[in-house]
Design an enzyme around this catalytic site. Sequence first.
Site, PDB file in Angstrom:
ATOM      1  N   LYS A 168      14.647  21.058 -27.049  1.00 31.30           N
ATOM      2  CA  LYS A 168      16.034  21.375 -27.057  1.00 31.30           C
ATOM      3  C   LYS A 168      16.519  19.862 -27.569  1.00 31.30           C
ATOM      4  O   LYS A 168      17.881  20.118 -27.812  1.00 31.30           O
ATOM      5  CB  LYS A 168      16.350  22.142 -25.809  1.00 31.30           C
ATOM      6  CG  LYS A 168      16.053  23.505 -25.945  1.00 31.30           C
ATOM      7  CD  LYS A 168      16.281  24.306 -24.658  1.00 31.30           C
ATOM      8  CE  LYS A 168      16.709  25.262 -24.187  1.00 31.30           C
ATOM      9  NZ  LYS A 168      16.523  26.148 -22.739  1.00 31.30           N
ATOM     10  N   ASP A 197       9.962  22.837 -23.906  1.00 28.42           N
ATOM     11  CA  ASP A 197      10.681  23.638 -23.729  1.00 28.42           C
ATOM     12  C   ASP A 197      12.076  23.222 -24.279  1.00 28.42           C
ATOM     13  O   ASP A 197      13.154  22.903 -24.950  1.00 28.42           O
ATOM     14  CB  ASP A 197      11.326  25.422 -23.131  1.00 28.42           C
ATOM     15  CG  ASP A 197      12.143  26.059 -24.465  1.00 28.42           C
ATOM     16  OD1 ASP A 197      12.518  26.599 -24.980  1.00 28.42           O
ATOM     17  OD2 ASP A 197      13.344  26.490 -22.944  1.00 28.42           O
TER      18      ASP A 197
END
Length: 812
Positions: free
Chosen positions: A679, A675
């Site tokens: 980003k 994750d």
Amino acid sequence: MKVLKFGGSSVANSENIKKVLHIVKEASEKEKIVVVVSAFGKTTDALLEASKDALTNLEAAKKRVSAIKVHHFEIIDTLLSTNKKEVQDHITALFDRLYAIYDGIFLLQELSDKTTAKVVSFGERLSSLIIANAANEIMNASHKKSTELIYTNNDYLNAQVNFKKTNEKIRDYLSKNSFQVTILGGFIATNNAHEITTLGRGGSDYTAAIYAAALAASELQIWTDVSGMYTANPRIVKQAYPISEISYEEAMELSHFGAKVLYPPTIQPALRKEIPIRIKNTFKPEKKGTLIRKNLQTKNGVKGISYIENICLITLEGGGMVGVPGFSKRLFETLSGAAINVAFITQASSEHSICVGIYEQDAHKAKQLLDDTFSIEITRKKIKPIIIEKELAIIAVVGESMKNHQGLSGQMFSALGRNNVNIRAIAQGSSEKNISAVIHKNNAKKALNTLHEQFFEEKTKQLNLFITGVGNVGEKFLAQIAQQKKYLKENLKLNIRVIGLSNSKKMVFDDDGISLKNWKEVLNNGTKASLDDFFNQVKKRNHRNSVFVDNTANKQVSEIYHKYLKESISVVTCNKIACASEYNNYKNLKEISRKYNASFLFETNVGAGLPIIDTLKNLINSGDRIHKIQAVLSGSLNFVFNHFEETTTFSKIVAEAQKEGYTEPDPKIDLSGIDVARKILILARESGYQLELEEIENNSFLPNESLKTSSNDAFYKSLEKHENHFQQLFANAKKENSRLKYVAEFSNGKAKVGLQHISVTHPFYNLEGSDNIVLFYTDRYPKNPLIIKGAGAGAEVTASGIFADVIRIGND
């Protein structure tokens, strides 16, 4: 003297007729009035259908007529008291004659225009007689047949009025008539042989205008079931409202382009005599209505928006037309000779093509005739074969003062363009009272609403949302919309409606907006959900200012963003998968967004509600360059490592983070670092660098066994098993007087993510709770970085970031 006309809906039943009689009585107390009435609602259509039935099935025809008779006698029973028997006998005699005509149609197997006119005349003959007798019981009223006053030529179904003879008859009769109220049937007339004729479409309105002009009436009132002429069709544009005053010319333009309150022939006799026309609502007589008059001064450039359906374009095109006279003449002569009406004309200044709009019903016939007319030129390839384009509509912006307002056409076409309404042809008269455009018929509703919003709605912009994903984030997002709806409308002039909702099982749509008070119940009662069906419904509804909102972490949802963008539907998403997918897909989505003028916003992909991406875009757009990015981008990991210590277990803290809504539904996505990698990848790409997810160095702190688990249950068991591993990580950091932070870095075109020991002097050291922090090192911030810090996880802040993106679209 005033002339009042009441349409079919106003006299559809006895209750409505009572309303009409009250209006008439009130008006007659001030002056003499003439009242023109239509047939009782739907009677004319029923009579026509019965006449067609009579050719093959006399019994069916008489069955229809019997139903009409029953309805008329029901009205007599309700309305009349003193002379009921006399009226019933008269009406019975009229129906006997009508039955005899149907017998004749069946026996002769012929339905001529003359017979059709005679059949449909009974509607007004019956209604005017009944209403006049009802009126006479409560006021000084009389009945007169229009067939004794209005004279026409021998065109039985669309007769031309002999105004000289008609005006003499009307004036002579009314000058000798002592009654305060005279009631007549509309639509019907007579020729010199005393045969019944009819005045065609809008004939009852036309009848009223004829009487008004002949009598130099002070006002002609058209009473109907709407409160005037509207700024647009209120059935299509919910925000449309009645126009208080409008000029004759504007009214004619609007009525020509489909405003069915009036028909253009109706206005002509009144226009010639400059008699004001007022449109009123029988069922809301207190409403002001619309006044149509001469020399109207107005500050507003646009008065109304209307459209015509079922149009096709015929294009005559070819180099052989340039500089050669006669092509236009032959084109229009051919169409005129076949009684084909032309609704729209435009020609290129190069003379290379002529484009005309006609009704679809005439398309096949027109093509055959024109191909024959221009066969020689087509054979010699001087021009192309006639081109026919179907399934179109003409949309028109009307206003007599538009020529005094600069930029109206620019506003019109810009507004349509922003909503992906493609324009096939444009026409504007030199008087500048009308700007017309041909569009696909499927875009008519969206175009009308778009233009109405542009010109009439005090600059309030309506956003139509289609939302998939109503879990933690989605539920908070809907709650925020409900809370802020009034504020946005009053302060930002934004009206946000949720038109579609979907979860993984159900979906629901409401074009008027789904109530946010009971949306869960509404969604539970919806239809079976699928991504394709949801998209098809959004596309089919074709609303202006549409926004697709993705509140999921679903890969399949992210793979259909391009479909929405290609329909000029903006996309707002907290789903990071699309922007972290292959670079070419990311780039393609951005390009499609620009090409189709649809926003693609994903602020919440990094930092939830923090303005990280927006700030980065502003830096790049203003000419700054990014050298390095350091960031703690996982609120869930920051929460975990801020709370993890010797006295706690790692699995328990992770479970608590998931319970608080900080992690993805699958917490392994957060803890594996994927994750965070997504980003920093998105930030790198938004900084202008081409980078793939596989190129990011991911130094995971999880044991391999934990990474390979296939369920949340197995994942948590693995965390418990390796508790010593996590305790050792904590102990190592504590030994160095440091804190554990999961850090993302981007520098010199390369990126990495991983767990780091953060010393007490570092800006990351005191990052509390689930907060995120980003340091931007740029040309302008080379040593002291630009810092963005704040809550970076949780449904509430993520929902607020999505909401901010939606508002950003509304403010564009």
